[in-house]
Design a protein around this motif. Structure first.
Motif, mmCIF file in Angstrom:
data_model
loop_
_atom_site.group_PDB
_atom_site.id
_atom_site.type_symbol
_atom_site.label_atom_id
_atom_site.label_comp_id
_atom_site.label_asym_id
_atom_site.label_seq_id
_atom_site.Cartn_x
_atom_site.Cartn_y
_atom_site.Cartn_z
ATOM 1 N N ALA A 252 0.967 -1.182 -0.116
ATOM 2 C CA ALA A 252 -0.011 -0.041 -0.063
ATOM 3 C C ALA A 252 0.923 1.194 -0.033
ATOM 4 O O ALA A 252 0.667 2.209 -0.447
ATOM 5 N N GLU A 253 2.168 1.185 0.768
ATOM 6 C CA GLU A 253 2.890 2.703 0.800
ATOM 7 C C GLU A 253 3.357 2.890 -0.797
ATOM 8 O O GLU A 253 3.497 4.050 -0.722
ATOM 9 N N THR A 254 3.784 1.788 -1.453
ATOM 10 C CA THR A 254 4.226 2.040 -2.771
ATOM 11 C C THR A 254 3.235 2.572 -3.617
ATOM 12 O O THR A 254 3.407 3.839 -4.228
ATOM 13 N N ILE A 255 2.111 2.119 -3.297
ATOM 14 C CA ILE A 255 0.915 2.783 -4.183
ATOM 15 C C ILE A 255 0.599 4.282 -3.734
ATOM 16 O O ILE A 255 0.401 5.215 -4.468
ATOM 17 N N TRP A 256 0.573 4.587 -2.399
ATOM 18 C CA TRP A 256 0.275 5.784 -1.819
ATOM 19 C C TRP A 256 1.356 6.593 -2.383
ATOM 20 O O TRP A 256 1.060 8.028 -2.650
ATOM 21 N N GLU A 257 2.752 6.343 -2.279
ATOM 22 C CA GLU A 257 3.683 7.117 -2.421
ATOM 23 C C GLU A 257 4.066 7.568 -3.877
ATOM 24 O O GLU A 257 4.369 8.707 -4.286
ATOM 25 N N ASP A 258 3.986 6.562 -4.695
ATOM 26 C CA ASP A 258 4.454 6.566 -6.156
ATOM 27 C C ASP A 258 3.062 6.806 -7.029
ATOM 28 O O ASP A 258 3.023 6.888 -8.247
ATOM 29 N N GLY A 259 2.056 6.351 -6.806
ATOM 30 C CA GLY A 259 0.734 6.804 -7.343
ATOM 31 C C GLY A 259 0.258 7.978 -7.511
ATOM 32 O O GLY A 259 0.787 8.952 -6.823
ATOM 33 N N VAL A 260 -0.717 8.445 -8.587
ATOM 34 C CA VAL A 260 -1.267 9.539 -8.590
ATOM 35 C C VAL A 260 -2.481 9.879 -8.056
ATOM 36 O O VAL A 260 -3.413 9.140 -8.145
ATOM 37 N N PHE A 261 -2.894 10.906 -7.261
ATOM 38 C CA PHE A 261 -3.890 11.446 -6.618
ATOM 39 C C PHE A 261 -4.839 11.645 -7.695
ATOM 40 O O PHE A 261 -4.632 12.505 -8.508
ATOM 41 N N LEU A 262 -6.144 11.072 -7.231
ATOM 42 C CA LEU A 262 -7.227 11.195 -8.360
ATOM 43 C C LEU A 262 -8.331 12.069 -7.629
ATOM 44 O O LEU A 262 -8.737 13.120 -8.220
ATOM 45 N N ARG A 263 -8.593 11.760 -6.706
ATOM 46 C CA ARG A 263 -9.826 12.291 -5.788
ATOM 47 C C ARG A 263 -9.842 11.758 -4.558
ATOM 48 O O ARG A 263 -9.506 10.948 -4.018
ATOM 49 N N ARG A 264 -10.799 12.702 -3.544
ATOM 50 C CA ARG A 264 -11.171 11.810 -2.537
ATOM 51 C C ARG A 264 -12.596 11.526 -2.568
ATOM 52 O O ARG A 264 -13.399 12.374 -2.840
ATOM 53 N N GLU A 265 -13.218 10.459 -1.819
ATOM 54 C CA GLU A 265 -14.404 9.994 -1.788
ATOM 55 C C GLU A 265 -14.832 10.088 -0.492
ATOM 56 O O GLU A 265 -14.069 9.715 0.646
ATOM 57 N N ARG A 266 -16.178 10.246 -0.144
ATOM 58 C CA ARG A 266 -16.617 9.968 1.051
ATOM 59 C C ARG A 266 -16.434 8.190 1.443
ATOM 60 O O ARG A 266 -17.133 7.790 0.695
ATOM 61 N N THR A 267 -16.172 7.998 2.466
ATOM 62 C CA THR A 267 -16.309 6.812 2.837
ATOM 63 C C THR A 267 -17.297 6.385 3.909
ATOM 64 O O THR A 267 -17.449 7.385 4.770
ATOM 65 N N CYS A 268 -17.675 5.329 4.323
ATOM 66 C CA CYS A 268 -18.488 4.859 5.517
ATOM 67 C C CYS A 268 -17.885 5.415 6.853
ATOM 68 O O CYS A 268 -16.646 5.092 6.860
ATOM 69 N N THR A 269 -18.775 5.452 7.820
ATOM 70 C CA THR A 269 -18.012 5.915 8.979
ATOM 71 C C THR A 269 -17.209 4.746 9.613
ATOM 72 O O THR A 269 -16.192 5.073 10.364
ATOM 73 N N MET A 270 -17.549 3.380 9.362
ATOM 74 C CA MET A 270 -16.785 2.382 9.792
ATOM 75 C C MET A 270 -15.375 2.437 9.316
ATOM 76 O O MET A 270 -14.527 2.008 10.030
#
Length: 155
Positions: free
Chosen positions: A71-89
């Motif tokens: 996950a860290e590789t995807i987070w650091e080297d990926g391209v930000f697209l958008r933020r979505e609302r996620t469920c509270t849980m």
């Protein structure tokens, strides 16, 4: 902070679209891995590439026992697209996991401090639990933190 993956979807041209627990959506081109890990070139087979799945614990994705991506590789080297609302849980899962890691505690250590079963803490951190406010308060106290709950206007 360790980022946790909620979903991963194979797109055209060997692009992954990954949704993290906090609602961040990033795009990652797996061809970035080909020069580092030549065995990943097998993902050029669209059938194999489309079999991407989120690993247990949500800290990475994999296609088989030999091909995975954290996950860290995807987070650091990926391209930000958008933020979505996620469920509270899922929001709770991301916040509790991050707070526990910030406190430098394992789930087992937090369980010992709070008297809450480690399995229950794990469920909450995976977005599968439904803890009471009392349980959340005990977790916050075990982390040396204060629990705050508020309501926000949805726009």
């Amino acid at each position: 902070m360790a980022h946790k993956i909620f979903t991963a979807n194979a797109k055209d041209n060997l692009i992954l679209e990954v949704v993290f627990f906090d609602g961040t959506v990033r795009e990652y081109d797996v061809r970035n891995m080909f020069s580092i890990y030549p065995r990943m070139k097998a993902l050029e087979d669209q059938n194999l590439f489309s079999q991407v799945r989120v690993d247990a614990g949500n800290y990475g994705i994999s296609w088989n026992d030999e091909m995975d991506l954290d996950a860290e590789t995807i987070w650091e080297d990926g391209v930000f697209l958008r933020r979505e609302r996620t469920c509270t849980m899922l929001q709770l899962a991301a916040h509790l996991s991050a707070a526990r890691e910030k406190a430098g505690l394992t789930q087992k250590q937090l369980a010992e401090l709070t008297g809450i079963y480690q399995a229950d803490i794990s469920k909450i951190e995976r977005g599968l639990g439904n803890p009471s406010v009392s349980t959340l308060r005990r977790l916050a106290e075990g982390l040396g933190m204060e629990l705050r709950i508020d309501f926000e206007v949805v726009e």
